[in-house]
Design an enzyme around this catalytic site. Structure first.
Site, PDB file in Angstrom:
ATOM      1  N   ASN A 143      40.098  50.571  44.746  1.00  0.00           N
ATOM      2  CA  ASN A 143      40.604  51.157  43.492  1.00  0.00           C
ATOM      3  C   ASN A 143      39.623  51.046  42.326  1.00  0.00           C
ATOM      4  O   ASN A 143      39.556  51.940  41.496  1.00  0.00           O
ATOM      5  CB  ASN A 143      41.994  50.607  43.130  1.00  0.00           C
ATOM      6  CG  ASN A 143      42.006  49.131  42.880  1.00  0.00           C
ATOM      7  OD1 ASN A 143      41.185  48.404  43.436  1.00  0.00           O
ATOM      8  ND2 ASN A 143      42.904  48.671  42.050  1.00  0.00           N
ATOM      9  N   GLU A 241      42.798  37.995  44.112  1.00  0.00           N
ATOM     10  CA  GLU A 241      43.290  38.898  43.063  1.00  0.00           C
ATOM     11  C   GLU A 241      44.123  39.957  43.773  1.00  0.00           C
ATOM     12  O   GLU A 241      43.577  40.800  44.480  1.00  0.00           O
ATOM     13  CB  GLU A 241      42.128  39.564  42.312  1.00  0.00           C
ATOM     14  CG  GLU A 241      41.197  38.601  41.602  1.00  0.00           C
ATOM     15  CD  GLU A 241      41.783  37.974  40.347  1.00  0.00           C
ATOM     16  OE1 GLU A 241      42.967  38.240  40.035  1.00  0.00           O
ATOM     17  OE2 GLU A 241      41.060  37.205  39.698  1.00  0.00           O
ATOM     18  N   CYS A 275      45.866  47.473  39.504  1.00  0.00           N
ATOM     19  CA  CYS A 275      46.768  46.335  39.721  1.00  0.00           C
ATOM     20  C   CYS A 275      47.450  45.904  38.427  1.00  0.00           C
ATOM     21  O   CYS A 275      48.476  45.232  38.485  1.00  0.00           O
ATOM     22  CB  CYS A 275      45.999  45.182  40.349  1.00  0.00           C
ATOM     23  SG  CYS A 275      44.452  44.872  39.519  1.00  0.00           S
ATOM     24  N   GLU A 444      38.977  35.029  37.591  1.00  0.00           N
ATOM     25  CA  GLU A 444      37.633  35.585  37.553  1.00  0.00           C
ATOM     26  C   GLU A 444      37.258  35.837  36.100  1.00  0.00           C
ATOM     27  O   GLU A 444      38.096  35.763  35.201  1.00  0.00           O
ATOM     28  CB  GLU A 444      37.582  36.899  38.334  1.00  0.00           C
ATOM     29  CG  GLU A 444      37.895  36.723  39.805  1.00  0.00           C
ATOM     30  CD  GLU A 444      37.594  37.973  40.610  1.00  0.00           C
ATOM     31  OE1 GLU A 444      38.467  38.866  40.654  1.00  0.00           O
ATOM     32  OE2 GLU A 444      36.486  38.063  41.170  1.00  0.00           O
TER      33      GLU A 444
HETATM   34  P1  NAD Z   1      43.643  46.003  51.132  1.00  0.00           P
HETATM   35  O1  NAD Z   1      44.223  44.662  51.055  1.00  0.00           O
HETATM   36  O2  NAD Z   1      44.089  46.900  52.199  1.00  0.00           O
HETATM   37  O3  NAD Z   1      42.056  45.911  51.311  1.00  0.00           O
HETATM   38  C1  NAD Z   1      41.224  45.230  50.435  1.00  0.00           C
HETATM   39  C2  NAD Z   1      39.943  44.856  51.139  1.00  0.00           C
HETATM   40  O4  NAD Z   1      40.245  43.949  52.182  1.00  0.00           O
HETATM   41  C3  NAD Z   1      39.210  46.025  51.791  1.00  0.00           C
HETATM   42  O5  NAD Z   1      37.812  45.834  51.667  1.00  0.00           O
HETATM   43  C4  NAD Z   1      39.627  45.893  53.246  1.00  0.00           C
HETATM   44  O6  NAD Z   1      38.685  46.460  54.137  1.00  0.00           O
HETATM   45  C5  NAD Z   1      39.682  44.396  53.405  1.00  0.00           C
HETATM   46  N1  NAD Z   1      40.508  43.931  54.522  1.00  0.00           N
HETATM   47  C6  NAD Z   1      41.581  44.564  55.075  1.00  0.00           C
HETATM   48  N2  NAD Z   1      42.059  43.824  56.104  1.00  0.00           N
HETATM   49  C7  NAD Z   1      41.313  42.704  56.157  1.00  0.00           C
HETATM   50  C8  NAD Z   1      41.311  41.556  57.014  1.00  0.00           C
HETATM   51  N3  NAD Z   1      42.207  41.399  57.994  1.00  0.00           N
HETATM   52  N4  NAD Z   1      40.385  40.595  56.809  1.00  0.00           N
HETATM   53  C9  NAD Z   1      39.477  40.711  55.822  1.00  0.00           C
HETATM   54  N5  NAD Z   1      39.406  41.790  55.002  1.00  0.00           N
HETATM   55  C10 NAD Z   1      40.322  42.769  55.168  1.00  0.00           C
HETATM   56  O7  NAD Z   1      43.840  46.592  49.680  1.00  0.00           O
HETATM   57  P2  NAD Z   1      43.436  48.029  49.147  1.00  0.00           P
HETATM   58  O8  NAD Z   1      44.481  48.951  49.624  1.00  0.00           O
HETATM   59  O9  NAD Z   1      42.022  48.328  49.440  1.00  0.00           O
HETATM   60  O10 NAD Z   1      43.526  47.774  47.564  1.00  0.00           O
HETATM   61  C11 NAD Z   1      44.656  47.992  46.844  1.00  0.00           C
HETATM   62  C12 NAD Z   1      45.298  46.668  46.493  1.00  0.00           C
HETATM   63  O11 NAD Z   1      44.425  45.846  45.733  1.00  0.00           O
HETATM   64  C13 NAD Z   1      46.515  46.818  45.617  1.00  0.00           C
HETATM   65  O12 NAD Z   1      47.585  46.103  46.150  1.00  0.00           O
HETATM   66  C14 NAD Z   1      46.104  46.245  44.268  1.00  0.00           C
HETATM   67  O13 NAD Z   1      47.110  45.718  43.489  1.00  0.00           O
HETATM   68  C15 NAD Z   1      45.107  45.238  44.654  1.00  0.00           C
HETATM   69  N6  NAD Z   1      44.194  44.967  43.539  1.00  0.00           N
HETATM   70  C16 NAD Z   1      44.298  43.794  42.857  1.00  0.00           C
HETATM   71  C17 NAD Z   1      43.445  43.508  41.808  1.00  0.00           C
HETATM   72  C18 NAD Z   1      43.536  42.220  41.058  1.00  0.00           C
HETATM   73  O14 NAD Z   1      42.567  41.849  40.433  1.00  0.00           O
HETATM   74  N7  NAD Z   1      44.627  41.494  41.096  1.00  0.00           N
HETATM   75  C19 NAD Z   1      42.490  44.430  41.436  1.00  0.00           C
HETATM   76  C20 NAD Z   1      42.410  45.621  42.129  1.00  0.00           C
HETATM   77  C21 NAD Z   1      43.263  45.865  43.213  1.00  0.00           C
END
Ligand code: NAD
Length: 465
Positions: A143, A241, A275, A444
């Site tokens: 995102n 996060e 997020c 962070e």
């Molecule tokens: P996701 O959890 O599907 O993936 C995030 C990352 O994790 C990707 O690089 C993915 O390839 C990796 N990943 C997936 N499965 C994994 C595993 N088993 N082991 C290790 N890595 C793995 O999330 P997304 O759909 O890419 O992102 C959207 C989410 O991120 C939303 O829920 C959003 O709220 C959250 N987000 C949070 C923040 C924050 O700072 N709190 C900021 C931005 C996004």
């Protein structure tokens, strides 16, 4: 029975297509990092980190400032890349490239200020040393691919660590370019490596690798929990996060016109794939109707379209999968306010505010991660706080009131890591960012960012010997 093929490790793609979310067209194909390549990267990073940690702090700071300068010189290129792989508006994407530059600069300033303490004790001298962790794995989401990659990488490097960055499958291009720019700036080879590929393969390999000392994960709460559990096997440091369902609390004594005018972009920025998006708009009952009258034209006038057009305020969603997910949250015939969105190719969904939903409806409780918000009425301050906290998340929130005492009381009462009063600000590189409850673990950015990438070692030196 004949031997069955193993099914416990389903095959993962050997490459990932990067699509332009505004058109659905392929803009690049990127090879996925294999398990063997992760192992090699860890070995190389370990060697590079030992040299980096031994270098003079002033030299490390200078190289990070040079990295910032090279990013600055490539701001427009990086921003265009972010538009093409993530569908961000060009205005946002320029801010994001600038955020990477500023954070590198800010972190460089910390290298020579990463001081330990001298603690009064009997019989000698007691000092603390802040030592780098070693190799840090940063796992980033799609995102905000560029800034979130930098939020882990810049302070980790500044604190003397090496970084292995695993970008999301759909958005690896800016990360790969940043690694090239780091080399151009003179950072040592293998100190900062980008490992694009599948989360369960390259990402999981970083989590389970004994040579990786810490994981900084930004992504969904579901995967974050898995990563925390798997890190426990090695008692590995984690910063998480995760998701959010943030409230925008509008009291009757606020500047209602301003609160209504700013509410749309507080959940529509980045097409709601943020997020910190304020997707639960809580409005005091006595001004609820008036607020909706003011909100409607503000939502309807948001400019949705080609993200590379300077006038565009909201672009497409990241993918067809995300579009389907967002659609599934909006019940047919639900009452509300709707903006416009282009027809045709690309992953488009219009700005949507639902006004007849129950506080317990999925659209009001789940992180939709799209341009969809709900408006819910509340009675008084106590009810506002109760509703604001009625969520498993606790990332961000806004409070609109002209009463300073109320602003402070509600800021203290809402369980979230990033609150703003009479504004919707969440992220500054100089202030801490992170979540309460299931929105995350650790912080962070801000003045303490480098310390999160160190171990504290206590040393006592006897004066009696
Ligand atoms: P996701 O959890 O599907 O993936 C995030 C990352 O994790 C990707 O690089 C993915 O390839 C990796 N990943 C997936 N499965 C994994 C595993 N088993 N082991 C290790 N890595 C793995 O999330 P997304 O759909 O890419 O992102 C959207 C989410 O991120 C939303 O829920 C959003 O709220 C959250 N987000 C949070 C923040 C924050 O700072 N709190 C900021 C931005 C996004």
């Amino acid at each position: 029975m004949p031997d069955q093929p193993r099914t416990d490790h389903p095959p993962h793609p050997t490459e990932h297509q990067v699509l332009d979310p505004a058109t659905g067209e392929v803009v690049a194909t990127v090879a996925a990092t294999t398990l063997e390549q992760v192992d090699t990267a860890v070995v190389r990073a370990t060697v590079a980190q030992a040299r980096w940690a031994a270098a003079a702090p002033a030299d490390r700071a200078r190289l990070l400032r040079r990295f910032a300068a090279v990013v600055d010189a490539h701001t427009e290129e990086l921003a265009r890349l972010e538009v093409s792989e993530a569908g961000h508006t060009i205005g946002n994407a320029r801010w994001e490239a600038g955020n990477v530059r500023d954070l590198l600069d800010y972190s460089a300033g910390g290298v020579e200020r990463l001081t330990g303490r001298q603690i009064p004790v009997a019989g000698g001298l007691d000092i603390t040393l802040l030592e780098p962790l070693g190799v840090v794995g940063v796992i980033a989401p799609w995102n905000f691919p560029m800034p979130i990659a930098a939020w882990g990488t810049a302070p980790a490097l500044a604190a003397g660590n090496a970084v292995l960055l695993k970008p999301a499958e759909t958005t690896p291009l800016t990360a790969l370019r940043l690694a090239e720019l780091a080399l151009e700036a003179g950072l040592p080879e293998h100190l900062f490596q980008v490992l694009p590929g599948a989360g369960p393969v390259a990402g999981n390999a970083l989590v389970e690798h004994p040579g990786v000392a810490k994981i900084v994960f930004t992504g969904s709460t579901r995967i974050g929990k898995q990563i925390m559990a798997r890190s426990a096997g090695l008692v590995k440091h984690v910063t998480l996060e995760l998701g959010g369902k943030s409230p925008n609390i509008v009291f009757a004594d606020s500047d209602l016109a301003l609160a209504a005018a700013t509410a749309p972009m507080a959940f529509l920025d980045n097409s709601g794939q943020d997020c910190c998006a304020r997707t639960r708009i809580l409005v005091q009952r006595e001004v609820h109707e008036r607020f909706l009258e003011l909100l409607a034209p503000a939502v309807e006038s948001v400019v949705v379209g080609d993200p590379s057009d300077e006038k565009t305020q909201m672009g497409p969603l990241i993918s067809a999968v995300q579009l389907e997910r967002v659609r599934s949250y909006v019940p047919d015939g639900a009452a509300g306010i709707r903006g416009s969105a282009p027809d045709g190719p690309g992953f488009w969904f219009p700005p949507t505010v639902l006004t007849d939903q129950d506080a317990g409806a999925p659209v009001a409780t789940d992180e939709v991660f799209g341009p969809v918000a709900v408006v819910l009425p509340f009675d008084d301050e106590e009810d506002a706080v109760r509703q604001a906290n009625a969520t498993e998340y606790g990332l961000a929130g806004s409070i609109w009131t002209r009463d300073v005492g109320r602003a402070l009381r509600v800021s203290r009462a809402v369980a979230a890591g990033n609150l703003s009063v009479n504004s919707h600000s969440s992220v500054r590189y100089g202030t801490p960012f992170g979540g309460y409850k299931q929105s995350g673990l650790g912080r962070e950015l801000g003045p303490d960012a480098l310390a999160a990438f160190t171990e504290t070692k206590n040393v006592f030196i006897s004066t009696e010997a």
